[in-house]
Motif scaffolding. Structure first.
Motif, PDB file in Angstrom:
ATOM      1  N   ASP A  51     -71.552  80.906  33.400  1.00 56.53           N
ATOM      2  CA  ASP A  51     -72.770  80.138  33.110  1.00 56.53           C
ATOM      3  C   ASP A  51     -72.601  78.664  33.440  1.00 56.53           C
ATOM      4  O   ASP A  51     -73.489  78.040  34.024  1.00 56.53           O
ATOM      5  N   ILE A  52     -71.448  78.101  33.067  1.00 60.93           N
ATOM      6  CA  ILE A  52     -71.197  76.686  33.354  1.00 60.93           C
ATOM      7  C   ILE A  52     -71.020  76.488  34.860  1.00 60.93           C
ATOM      8  O   ILE A  52     -71.599  75.570  35.446  1.00 60.93           O
ATOM      9  N   ALA A  53     -70.251  77.361  35.492  1.00 63.61           N
ATOM     10  CA  ALA A  53     -70.024  77.239  36.940  1.00 63.61           C
ATOM     11  C   ALA A  53     -71.335  77.321  37.711  1.00 63.61           C
ATOM     12  O   ALA A  53     -71.570  76.538  38.643  1.00 63.61           O
ATOM     13  N   ASN A  54     -72.216  78.226  37.331  1.00 61.29           N
ATOM     14  CA  ASN A  54     -73.522  78.333  37.997  1.00 61.29           C
ATOM     15  C   ASN A  54     -74.388  77.108  37.737  1.00 61.29           C
ATOM     16  O   ASN A  54     -75.121  76.653  38.607  1.00 61.29           O
ATOM     17  N   GLY A  55     -74.296  76.568  36.532  1.00 59.38           N
ATOM     18  CA  GLY A  55     -75.049  75.358  36.201  1.00 59.38           C
ATOM     19  C   GLY A  55     -74.556  74.157  36.966  1.00 59.38           C
ATOM     20  O   GLY A  55     -75.341  73.345  37.452  1.00 59.38           O
ATOM     21  N   VAL A  56     -73.242  74.038  37.094  1.00 60.70           N
ATOM     22  CA  VAL A  56     -72.647  72.922  37.828  1.00 60.70           C
ATOM     23  C   VAL A  56     -73.012  73.002  39.300  1.00 60.70           C
ATOM     24  O   VAL A  56     -73.383  72.007  39.928  1.00 60.70           O
ATOM     25  N   ASP A  63     -78.290  78.098  39.700  1.00 55.80           N
ATOM     26  CA  ASP A  63     -79.112  78.700  38.655  1.00 55.80           C
ATOM     27  C   ASP A  63     -79.764  77.568  37.864  1.00 55.80           C
ATOM     28  O   ASP A  63     -79.095  76.866  37.105  1.00 55.80           O
ATOM     29  N   THR A  64     -81.061  77.375  38.048  1.00 53.58           N
ATOM     30  CA  THR A  64     -81.744  76.249  37.399  1.00 53.58           C
ATOM     31  C   THR A  64     -81.739  76.386  35.877  1.00 53.58           C
ATOM     32  O   THR A  64     -81.683  75.366  35.177  1.00 53.58           O
ATOM     33  N   ALA A  78     -79.488  74.308  30.881  1.00 50.30           N
ATOM     34  CA  ALA A  78     -78.755  74.576  29.638  1.00 50.30           C
ATOM     35  C   ALA A  78     -77.516  73.689  29.530  1.00 50.30           C
ATOM     36  O   ALA A  78     -77.217  73.153  28.461  1.00 50.30           O
ATOM     37  N   LEU A  79     -76.790  73.524  30.633  1.00 50.62           N
ATOM     38  CA  LEU A  79     -75.613  72.657  30.627  1.00 50.62           C
ATOM     39  C   LEU A  79     -76.020  71.221  30.319  1.00 50.62           C
ATOM     40  O   LEU A  79     -75.390  70.556  29.483  1.00 50.62           O
ATOM     41  N   LYS A  80     -77.063  70.738  30.948  1.00 51.76           N
ATOM     42  CA  LYS A  80     -77.514  69.367  30.696  1.00 51.76           C
ATOM     43  C   LYS A  80     -77.954  69.184  29.244  1.00 51.76           C
ATOM     44  O   LYS A  80     -77.700  68.130  28.640  1.00 51.76           O
TER      45      LYS A  80
END
Length: 192
Positions: free
Chosen positions: A48-53, A57-58, A63-65
């Motif tokens: 999830d974090i890797a995709n967000g970075v 994945d918008t 979500a990360l932000k």
């Protein structure tokens, strides 16, 4: 009574078989023992974090932000690779902007002879750009695997525990002060 500090513990490595899990586990335990913090672990190895970075994945990016924005302070656990910090950590930092503003950042580093201090010095410069406040005191493990046993416990915990307590006390002071300042006046206007 001051409310708890929302603290994001950021893993600096995403390598398979990384030692970061051991050091971050120790750091999380020390944060819990110190008290006054609500801990959120942000791991760039997590899909999830890797995709967000990566921005693929918008929903994950948003979500990360939100997690970074909700933090009052950060502790970055970083190894030193080739006299610097890992690329996944830089990508995570660069994936956000205003979420770092007017918040303190503490460092726990590990590596060979330098104990990761060269990585920390570079990270101080990187975090200064989005207006984060680097905490002077840090925790450093030179030859880290030699300090921890197979259960992630330190053979001689006193020096590192003392250094972590100092860093967390300073981090807490800055987190409370900067949170109060952000609540009184939006920092974004001053940073623009």
């Amino acid at each position: 009574m001051q409310r708890q500090i929302e603290l994001a513990l950021i893993y600096g490595s995403a390598r398979t078989g990384r030692f970061c899990d051991t050091v971050a586990g120790w750091a999380a335990s020390e944060i819990g023992r110190h008290g006054g913090f609500a801990l959120d672990r942000i791991d760039p190895a997590s899909p999830d974090i890797a995709n967000g970075v990566a921005g693929h994945d918008t929903i994950a990016s948003a979500a990360l932000k939100r997690r970074l924005d909700g933090a009052d302070a950060f502790v970055v656990v970083t190894p030193e690779y080739n006299h610097s910090f890992p690329a996944p950590l830089k990508a995570l930092i660069d994936s956000a902007g205003r979420e770092w503003r007017a918040k303190p950042v503490g460092f726990v580093s590990y590596g060979g002879v330098s104990g990761g201090l060269r990585a920390v010095e570079q990270l101080r410069l990187v975090f200064a750009e989005p207006h984060a406040v680097g905490i002077r005191d840090c925790v450093s493990f030179a030859g880290a695997p030699n300090h921890f046993d197979d259960n992630g416990e330190l053979a001689d915990p006193e020096p590192a525990t003392r250094a972590m307590a100092t860093m967390l006390s300073h981090l807490a002071w800055w987190a409370h002060a900067l949170r109060q300042a952000r609540e009184q006046s939006a920092y974004g206007e001053a940073a623009e």
